[in-house]
Motif scaffolding. Structure first.
Motif: not given
Length: 115
Positions: A11-16, A20-29
């Motif tokens: 959550v915090i890395p997303y806000i900041n 990375g691209e793969e982490e972002l996709e997994a997080f958003l899903t």
């Protein structure tokens, strides 16, 4: 698929903007499918965005709209990455087919010339 514990750590890395691209996709899903993690994101985003607005002194406080805009932008980034990968694969495939075709035509020319 991410677990809730892994998503909460992101959550915090997303806000900041640190995923990375793969982490972002997994997080958003995961956020899209898990209401409790989505609520966790909303809480942290509200605090972070509210503090930024107070520090900057701007008058806009549409935090929910800012979160939705942030999620939309993140999904567009993920889609752009996917599109770029597909285009790279297509170009690489076309290059390989072109090289193979050239090689086969050259072998045919050599075979007809008696070399």
């Amino acid at each position: 698929m991410l677990s809730c514990k892994e998503a909460e750590k992101m959550v915090i890395p997303y806000i900041n903007f640190q995923l990375g691209e793969e982490e972002l996709e997994a997080f958003l899903t995961h956020i899209q499918d898990c209401p409790s993690c989505r609520e966790e994101l909303e809480i942290y985003y509200t605090v972070s965005f509210g503090l930024q607005q107070l520090d900057s002194g701007s008058g806009g406080y549409d935090i929910a709209g800012a979160l939705e805009n942030s999620l939309y932008t993140a999904w567009m980034k993920v889609r752009g990455v996917r599109l770029r990968k597909v285009i790279c694969y297509a170009v690489n495939t076309l290059c390989a087919v072109g090289v193979l075709t050239t090689l086969l035509l050259q072998l045919r020319i050599w075979g007809q010339g008696g070399i």
